[in-house]
Scaffold this active site. Structure first.
Site, PDB file in Angstrom:
ATOM      1  N   ARG A  53       0.798  -1.229   0.000  1.00  0.00           N
ATOM      2  CA  ARG A  53       0.000   0.000   0.000  1.00  0.00           C
ATOM      3  C   ARG A  53       0.829   1.277   0.000  1.00  0.00           C
ATOM      4  NH1 ARG A  53      -2.718  -3.987   1.636  1.00  0.00           N
ATOM      5  NH2 ARG A  53      -0.715  -4.492   2.595  1.00  0.00           N
ATOM      6  N   THR A  54       1.779   1.351   0.921  1.00  0.00           N
ATOM      7  CA  THR A  54       2.491   2.615   1.082  1.00  0.00           C
ATOM      8  C   THR A  54       3.271   2.949  -0.187  1.00  0.00           C
ATOM      9  OG1 THR A  54       2.677   2.051   3.409  1.00  0.00           O
ATOM     10  CG2 THR A  54       4.016   3.899   2.627  1.00  0.00           C
ATOM     11  N   LYS A  82      26.234  -4.843  -1.247  1.00  0.00           N
ATOM     12  CA  LYS A  82      27.710  -4.785  -1.244  1.00  0.00           C
ATOM     13  C   LYS A  82      28.220  -4.142   0.036  1.00  0.00           C
ATOM     14  CE  LYS A  82      27.474  -3.721  -6.160  1.00  0.00           C
ATOM     15  NZ  LYS A  82      27.600  -2.567  -7.070  1.00  0.00           N
ATOM     16  N   ARG A 103      11.313   3.597   3.651  1.00  0.00           N
ATOM     17  CA  ARG A 103      10.884   2.590   4.644  1.00  0.00           C
ATOM     18  C   ARG A 103      12.110   1.781   5.025  1.00  0.00           C
ATOM     19  NH1 ARG A 103       5.707  -1.279   4.602  1.00  0.00           N
ATOM     20  NH2 ARG A 103       4.808   0.723   5.163  1.00  0.00           N
ATOM     21  N   HIS A 131       4.748   5.705  11.635  1.00  0.00           N
ATOM     22  CA  HIS A 131       4.302   5.590  10.238  1.00  0.00           C
ATOM     23  C   HIS A 131       3.366   6.784  10.022  1.00  0.00           C
ATOM     24  CE1 HIS A 131       3.301   4.010   6.428  1.00  0.00           C
ATOM     25  NE2 HIS A 131       2.953   2.770   6.738  1.00  0.00           N
TER      26      HIS A 131
HETATM   27  N1   CP Z   1      -0.331  -0.073   5.823  1.00  0.00           N
HETATM   28  C1   CP Z   1       0.879  -0.359   5.293  1.00  0.00           C
HETATM   29  O1   CP Z   1       1.896   0.248   5.674  1.00  0.00           O
HETATM   30  O2   CP Z   1       0.862  -1.318   4.335  1.00  0.00           O
HETATM   31  P1   CP Z   1       2.135  -1.778   3.489  1.00  0.00           P
HETATM   32  O3   CP Z   1       3.098  -2.427   4.457  1.00  0.00           O
HETATM   33  O4   CP Z   1       1.615  -2.704   2.454  1.00  0.00           O
HETATM   34  O5   CP Z   1       2.766  -0.536   2.908  1.00  0.00           O
END
Ligand code: CP
Length: 304
Positions: A53-54, A82, A103, A131
């Site tokens: 999603r993100t 590496k 991320r 998040h």
């Molecule tokens: N909600 C969320 O962060 O989903 P993903 O891990 O798929 O990005």
């Protein structure tokens, strides 16, 4: 606005402003209108951890605004294998892009990245930390469904220890005046600093191990998965996996106006037969990542 690292950096007014902008992006987010406000701009999307999603909603948001995306999903084909450091990776990508969405499995990685970047860093999840963009889309969904962000009884259910979405969301909801119930298996309770913050601001409801204890008074049932990847010991994960099952029977015990949210992915904590119930809002919630992230990108990269 420059970096987006934590909900602590966002005032209630700033959050409302972002949600209002997201609201005005809905037609473009759905592909019913066109915008080129980020034409010529590039987003660096670097995901050291899996995401559906993100990552994809950031990409969609950038594309819908006429911009482009570079980056990687997983480090296998990058120089990270590496031995390249996060600092050097950030230095490189900040030369190629106008903002970086990051991320990373390590808590604090996004904050660290700001020290090496010439362009804005957006935290797309740092380990068990925060998040913040998920929180913004959660708040957008809550406002869309309930018509307000204050005076709500919200029950956070699941892995409150390792689930970063609930950490960010608890802090953000406390900016508006709500009551938060914390429902988790034993050993996966909300970190003490979040609980203390809720207590000090008079927004702590009930902490318990069983959703049935809070369901009757819950406006929003916010369910999270057990974060398998953060358990140091797989045996400990097995002890709590599948502990909660949100099914139609439980959902029906809530008030008529109650909604069910989940940041997704779900594993087995919400049964598929809940999906057809009017209370189920988690797929609409996931779509809301697009207009919200469009609003953020336009502010961070476009300065509008
Ligand atoms: N909600 C969320 O962060 O989903 P993903 O891990 O798929 O990005």
């Amino acid at each position: 606005m420059r970096h987006v690292i934590s909900v602590h950096d966002l005032s209630a007014e700033a959050i409302i402003d972002i949600l209002d902008r997201a609201e005005s992006n809905l037609a473009v987010a759905r592909g019913e209108a066109v915008s080129d406000c980020l034409s010529g701009k590039i987003l660096g999307s670097i995901f050291f951890e899996p995401s559906t999603r993100t990552r994809l909603s950031f990409e969609t948001a950038m594309n819908r605004l006429g911009g482009r995306v570079i980056g990687f999903a997983g480090t296998d084909a990058t120089s990270v294998v590496k031995g390249e450091t996060l600092a050097d990776t950030i230095r490189m990508v900040s030369g190629y892009a106008d903002a970086i969405v990051l991320r990373h499995p390590r808590e604090g990685a996004a904050k660290l990245a700001t020290e090496f970047s010439d362009v804005p860093i957006i935290n797309a999840g740092d380990g068990a930390g925060q998040h913040p963009t998920q929180t913004l889309l959660d708040l957008f969904t809550i406002r869309q469904e309930m018509g307000r962000l204050e005076g709500l009884n919200i029950s956070l259910v699941g892995d409150l220890r390792y689930g970063r979405t609930v950490h960010s969301l608890a802090y953000a909801l406390s900016k508006f005046g709500n009551t938060l119930n914390l429902v988790s298996p034993e050993g996966l309770e909300m970190p003490a600093e979040v609980v203390e913050h809720l207590e000090e601001s008079g927004q702590f409801g009930l902490a318990c191990h069983n959703p049935e204890e809070v369901i009757a008074t819950t406006d929003i049932l916010y369910v999270t998965r057990i974060q398998k990847e953060r358990f140091p010991d797989p045996v400990e994960y097995k002890k709590v996996a599948g502990k909660y099952l949100i099914d139609p029977e439980l959902v029906s015990q809530g008030p008529d106006h109650m909604i069910v949210m989940h940041p997704l992915p779900r594993i087995n904590e919400i049964t598929p037969d809940v999906d057809a119930m009017p209370q189920a809002k988690y797929f609409a919630q996931a779509f809301n990542g697009v207009p919200v992230r469009m609003a953020l990108l336009a502010m961070v990269i476009g300065g509008v």
